[in-house]
Design an enzyme around this catalytic site. Sequence first.
Site, PDB file in Angstrom:
ATOM      1  N   LYS A  23       2.557  -4.214  10.453  1.00  0.00           N
ATOM      2  CA  LYS A  23       1.560  -4.447   9.398  1.00  0.00           C
ATOM      3  C   LYS A  23       0.882  -3.140   9.015  1.00  0.00           C
ATOM      4  O   LYS A  23       0.764  -2.214   9.820  1.00  0.00           O
ATOM      5  CB  LYS A  23       0.518  -5.464   9.851  1.00  0.00           C
TER       6      LYS A  23
ATOM      7  N   LYS B 128     -14.478 -26.340  -1.478  1.00  0.00           N
ATOM      8  CA  LYS B 128     -15.518 -25.572  -2.157  1.00  0.00           C
ATOM      9  C   LYS B 128     -15.707 -26.141  -3.562  1.00  0.00           C
ATOM     10  O   LYS B 128     -16.389 -27.126  -3.731  1.00  0.00           O
ATOM     11  CB  LYS B 128     -15.172 -24.087  -2.130  1.00  0.00           C
TER      12      LYS B 128
END
Length: 530
Positions: free
Chosen positions: A205, A319
Amino acid sequence: MFRPVLKVRPSFSYPYSIVSSRSVRLASTATANANTAAATSTVAAHGTQETPFDFEGHFESELAKKRLDKSYRYFNNINRLAKEFPLAHRQLEDDKVTVWCSNDYLALSKNPQVLDAMRKTIDKYGAGAGGTRNIAGHNIPTMRLEAELAALHKKEGALVFSSCYVANDAVISLLGQKVKDLVIFSDELNHASMIVGIKHANRPKHIFRHNDLAQLEEMLQMYPKSTPKLIAFESVYSMAGSVADINKICDLAEKYGALTFLDEVHAVGLYGPHGAGVAEHCDFEAHRVAGIATPPQGDNGRLRTVMDRVDMITGTLGKSFGTVGGYVAASSKLIDWVRSYAPGFIFTTTLPPAVMAGAAEAIRFQRSHLNLRQDQQRHTAYVKKGLHDLGIPVIPNPSHIVPVLIGNPDLAKQASDILMEKHRIYVQAINFPTVSRGTERLRITPTPGHTNDLSDILIAAVDDVFNELQLPRIRDWEMQGGLLGVGDKNFVPEPNLWTEEQLSFSNEDLNSNVFEPVIDQLEVSSGVKL
């Protein structure tokens, strides 16, 4: 008196070879048992002589560290009232406060149509799904919701998870486990769910500086185009309100052969003519005109819109859509692949049918109610300007987030406590590890229900708290050279994502096909038949 009956086995004559081999086995078993007994006695000695590990003491020590570094969390008892939004009561029902930090951005958790859909579904199908998607938990509300999500993002398929945390972790980790030689590129401010997914992927990564696409390109250049790559990023970063340049990231992905993974958790419902997020907002006019249909492709056959170019979009139902759950929207093949392989999807109980029905209704409602997004933006702008005019340091950003910079964990909590106890206003303090040390803040999130009158009360209350605690204002940050754009004379603020023209449209300016559209169920939700 009960006496057990003893059953005597009949006697048999065995061939010599069988008896001999059995004798050898018995002798071997006896030796093994003796060795085991010796080992057991040693273990027993350890068990009686050694002190066991002090788990409770370890837990206490770890908690002490959290308290010492000011990252220990205290939960406020907040019970939001559906019929008195944005009010909530605390432990006592007459102890009411105004909530200014909820992620129920459009207040759809109290929407009558959403609640009605949930009531009807719970009456018809009960409280729970009854199982995993593979075992008794696959149903009409689930398939309808996934079809709505795919249509929202104009993708071939979508898959619902128990949360977007799970969705992000499941999809990213699966890519790492199943795509050989995958290399992952991640923005340094990505959400914890993406970070955990990258860890579980167990692949090389690279973490690039926040929104630094020049550094991202330098990292991408380190690998041949044939090396599989994944770029993971968010559209709106929730604690600072900063926004990614999705179009340019897609350019880099195409140039270097990478998949794009976009988290739109804090953008769905709030951006784009139909609430599909920032990717839709990038081509606002094209999507407004096309409505629920896909805008036509360009002359060269290349996909026109930014939303088309993004490979995977994840979002939340908890949300702007007012319920709970998460999802990923992508191509049919990718969705089928995740459906077939991701443990975080396969081995968990399906969300309740009523939740699925409520989320689907919320998506349909907000799609055709552009005014909700516009009101939210106007109220945000009003609060930002009011605070700025008083010299209160709001971290500049082009989104709906209002982060008030405090810069100290103790003072951030004190500010939150004073707002609650003195002004009956609930704004949560955000400390490490959610934000880096020295950047502690109050995070304010206006909604369509936070009127200008309520905003004036909030602004005056925050000003009072800054005076009481002698918190640093913009001029104080200027003297220190600035931080996060606050008090930085060289900082160039980005324009708001919503333009004045976009804010001037009405619901009637949307394509008529977004009002009560017929959306067919997706084959990929159940499994693709060959």
